[in-house]
Design a protein around this motif. Sequence first.
Motif, mmCIF file in Angstrom:
data_model
loop_
_atom_site.group_PDB
_atom_site.id
_atom_site.type_symbol
_atom_site.label_atom_id
_atom_site.label_comp_id
_atom_site.label_asym_id
_atom_site.label_seq_id
_atom_site.Cartn_x
_atom_site.Cartn_y
_atom_site.Cartn_z
ATOM 1 N N VAL A 9 8.554 2.714 -26.618
ATOM 2 C CA VAL A 9 7.485 3.218 -25.774
ATOM 3 C C VAL A 9 6.804 2.033 -25.120
ATOM 4 O O VAL A 9 6.706 0.995 -25.962
ATOM 5 C CB VAL A 9 6.721 4.130 -26.128
ATOM 6 N N HIS A 10 6.777 1.763 -23.889
ATOM 7 C CA HIS A 10 5.954 0.494 -23.434
ATOM 8 C C HIS A 10 4.564 0.413 -24.169
ATOM 9 O O HIS A 10 3.834 1.402 -24.365
ATOM 10 C CB HIS A 10 5.376 0.858 -21.504
ATOM 11 N N ASN A 23 2.010 2.313 -17.216
ATOM 12 C CA ASN A 23 3.268 2.120 -17.545
ATOM 13 C C ASN A 23 3.988 3.090 -18.468
ATOM 14 O O ASN A 23 4.309 3.010 -19.549
ATOM 15 C CB ASN A 23 2.595 1.027 -18.748
ATOM 16 N N ASP A 24 4.129 3.984 -17.879
ATOM 17 C CA ASP A 24 5.094 5.263 -18.106
ATOM 18 C C ASP A 24 6.589 5.045 -18.411
ATOM 19 O O ASP A 24 7.237 5.243 -17.504
ATOM 20 C CB ASP A 24 4.745 6.389 -17.285
ATOM 21 N N ALA A 25 6.926 4.253 -19.351
ATOM 22 C CA ALA A 25 8.391 4.219 -19.530
ATOM 23 C C ALA A 25 8.581 3.837 -20.905
ATOM 24 O O ALA A 25 7.627 3.767 -21.858
ATOM 25 C CB ALA A 25 8.608 2.635 -18.845
ATOM 26 N N MET A 26 10.068 4.542 -21.288
ATOM 27 C CA MET A 26 10.280 4.254 -22.707
ATOM 28 C C MET A 26 11.950 3.873 -22.519
ATOM 29 O O MET A 26 12.722 4.516 -21.681
ATOM 30 C CB MET A 26 10.317 5.652 -23.234
ATOM 31 N N GLU A 155 7.534 -4.046 -11.977
ATOM 32 C CA GLU A 155 6.415 -4.358 -12.818
ATOM 33 C C GLU A 155 6.313 -4.286 -14.108
ATOM 34 O O GLU A 155 5.661 -5.052 -14.853
ATOM 35 C CB GLU A 155 5.212 -3.544 -12.272
ATOM 36 N N ILE A 156 7.561 -3.630 -14.697
ATOM 37 C CA ILE A 156 7.850 -3.574 -16.042
ATOM 38 C C ILE A 156 9.172 -4.199 -16.609
ATOM 39 O O ILE A 156 9.675 -4.209 -17.655
ATOM 40 C CB ILE A 156 7.806 -2.046 -16.562
ATOM 41 N N LYS A 157 9.794 -4.966 -15.732
ATOM 42 C CA LYS A 157 11.333 -5.583 -15.659
ATOM 43 C C LYS A 157 11.274 -6.628 -17.085
ATOM 44 O O LYS A 157 12.033 -6.470 -17.841
ATOM 45 C CB LYS A 157 11.753 -6.265 -14.335
ATOM 46 N N ASP A 158 10.025 -7.236 -17.221
ATOM 47 C CA ASP A 158 9.959 -8.202 -18.299
ATOM 48 C C ASP A 158 9.860 -7.667 -19.557
ATOM 49 O O ASP A 158 10.422 -8.242 -20.527
ATOM 50 C CB ASP A 158 8.773 -9.306 -18.019
#
Length: 205
Positions: A9-10, A23-26, A155-158
């Motif tokens: 999870v992020h 930052n809703d990503a996993m 925005e979360i690619k890094d």
Amino acid sequence: DSRVASRHVHPNFFSDSRDRLHNDAMLLKLAKPVTDSELLQNRMKLDRVDQNFEDGDPVTAIGLGRVNEKGSVSKFLKEVDLKYMSNDKCSLYFGDLPDEMMCAKEANVDACEGDSGGPLIKTGNGPRSDVQIGIISWGSGCANSFPGVYTRVAEIKDWIDLTICEISPSNCPNEDERDDAVRAATSAARSPNRSGKCEDVDKYC
């Protein structure tokens, strides 16, 4: 088919006082690698640079969620054509939105419950030129007057690059690119709320 070996999870995922998901990503690591050549050749590209979207640009959401707000979950993968909405306009519905969120809307159609985690796509001239720009995240009902909100992939690619490198070293970029990803991800972790407002949880400010 493969079972999931681990979930990631992020680190800056949280739900704020208005139930907005940040930052809703996993990422999911599979227990066995994908070897199907057709699947590997047709992997969708991730948005790395943030497309220069204009209000009304066409985008497509894909999922297996409810066919309407009170309906059943779809038995078949479905897609819906939407229009990109700028964060400035979307903020009129949900309050000030940080950069890691993006919105899309179209009259009478929408992503819905059960679609979360599915892709928001900027389509190209063919499947190999499609780019995933977002992740279906949250909203207020389905296909009403409100836009849907998505996690902005650029925005979360890094974090995506760094996490893939950590959990699957064979997929690491070269050393210079890896160092850049580490620096960028570390910087993002220190400043997760880019809107500049620290109104919800102190540890995220």
